[in-house]
Design a protein around this motif. Structure first.
Motif, PDB file in Angstrom:
ATOM      1  N   PHE A  53       0.817  -1.210   0.000  1.00 20.12           N
ATOM      2  CA  PHE A  53       0.000   0.000   0.000  1.00 20.12           C
ATOM      3  C   PHE A  53       0.856   1.268   0.000  1.00 20.12           C
ATOM      4  N   ALA A  54       2.043   1.212   0.578  1.00 25.02           N
ATOM      5  CA  ALA A  54       2.936   2.368   0.521  1.00 25.02           C
ATOM      6  C   ALA A  54       3.288   2.680  -0.930  1.00 25.02           C
ATOM      7  N   GLY A  55       3.399   1.650  -1.741  1.00 31.74           N
ATOM      8  CA  GLY A  55       3.682   1.841  -3.159  1.00 31.74           C
ATOM      9  C   GLY A  55       2.483   2.358  -3.939  1.00 31.74           C
ATOM     10  N   GLU A  56       1.290   2.218  -3.377  1.00 30.24           N
ATOM     11  CA  GLU A  56       0.066   2.674  -4.030  1.00 30.24           C
ATOM     12  C   GLU A  56      -0.231   4.146  -3.741  1.00 30.24           C
ATOM     13  N   PHE A  57       0.422   4.701  -2.738  1.00 31.09           N
ATOM     14  CA  PHE A  57       0.147   6.068  -2.308  1.00 31.09           C
ATOM     15  C   PHE A  57       0.730   7.043  -3.322  1.00 31.09           C
ATOM     16  N   GLY A  58      -0.112   7.933  -3.835  1.00 34.42           N
ATOM     17  CA  GLY A  58       0.327   8.880  -4.854  1.00 34.42           C
ATOM     18  C   GLY A  58       0.768  10.219  -4.299  1.00 34.42           C
ATOM     19  N   ARG A  70      -6.506   4.935   4.650  1.00 34.71           N
ATOM     20  CA  ARG A  70      -7.448   4.236   5.524  1.00 34.71           C
ATOM     21  C   ARG A  70      -7.020   2.787   5.709  1.00 34.71           C
ATOM     22  N   ARG A  71      -6.641   2.154   4.608  1.00 32.45           N
ATOM     23  CA  ARG A  71      -6.217   0.747   4.681  1.00 32.45           C
ATOM     24  C   ARG A  71      -4.931   0.596   5.499  1.00 32.45           C
ATOM     25  N   MET A  72      -4.005   1.535   5.319  1.00 33.45           N
ATOM     26  CA  MET A  72      -2.757   1.471   6.083  1.00 33.45           C
ATOM     27  C   MET A  72      -3.022   1.691   7.571  1.00 33.45           C
ATOM     28  N   ASP A  73      -4.000   2.523   7.900  1.00 29.57           N
ATOM     29  CA  ASP A  73      -4.390   2.704   9.299  1.00 29.57           C
ATOM     30  C   ASP A  73      -4.990   1.414   9.857  1.00 29.57           C
ATOM     31  N   GLU A  74      -5.833   0.753   9.053  1.00 31.76           N
ATOM     32  CA  GLU A  74      -6.432  -0.518   9.475  1.00 31.76           C
ATOM     33  C   GLU A  74      -5.359  -1.574   9.731  1.00 31.76           C
ATOM     34  N   LEU A  75      -4.320  -1.566   8.904  1.00 32.74           N
ATOM     35  CA  LEU A  75      -3.217  -2.524   9.049  1.00 32.74           C
ATOM     36  C   LEU A  75      -2.257  -2.138  10.179  1.00 32.74           C
ATOM     37  N   ARG A  76      -2.423  -0.935  10.719  1.00 34.96           N
ATOM     38  CA  ARG A  76      -1.554  -0.417  11.774  1.00 34.96           C
ATOM     39  C   ARG A  76      -0.102  -0.390  11.301  1.00 34.96           C
TER      40      ARG A  76
END
Length: 117
Positions: A53-58, A70-76
């Motif tokens: 997801f870090a690679g998906e962040f624009g 939001r997903r990265m927050d869910e994954l902590r």
């Protein structure tokens, strides 16, 4: 009227559910061997997902960025460094697990994540 009649939509729903289950069941194998302790396997899977997801962040504030955050927050993802430190301490007397956890940098990301193949 037949109660057990299934249409195309329900077959697609079953296929989708099967694919989701298959993907979820493959995660531990990708994250590590089945014989790793559950906390280690969960950490590895989280780290891999956070890296993805870090690679998906624009960085442009788009709706996609909001969803990724939001997903990265869910994954902590921000807790990975602390969780890695806790696991290293917990399993410090197990050389096999210590070696596996040694494959992660202090940010909790795979140490070879930036290496080119």
């Amino acid at each position: 009227m037949q109660a057990n009649r299934r249409g195309r939509g329900s077959r697609l729903a079953l296929l989708f559910a099967a694919l989701v289950i298959q993907a979820a069941s493959a995660l531990p194998a990708r994250a590590g061997d089945a014989d790793w302790p559950r906390p280690v396997t969960k950490f590895i899977a989280r780290s891999e997902n956070c890296l993805h997801f870090a690679g998906e962040f624009g960085g442009d504030g788009s709706a996609r960025d909001v969803a990724v955050n939001r997903r990265m927050d869910e994954l902590r993802c921000n807790a990975l460094p602390r969780d890695l430190k806790t696991l290293r301490k917990r399993y410090r007397n197990d050389p096999r697990i210590s070696e596996r956890l040694g494959a992660f940098d202090e940010d909790g990301m795979p140490a070879d994540a930036g290496a080119d193949d």
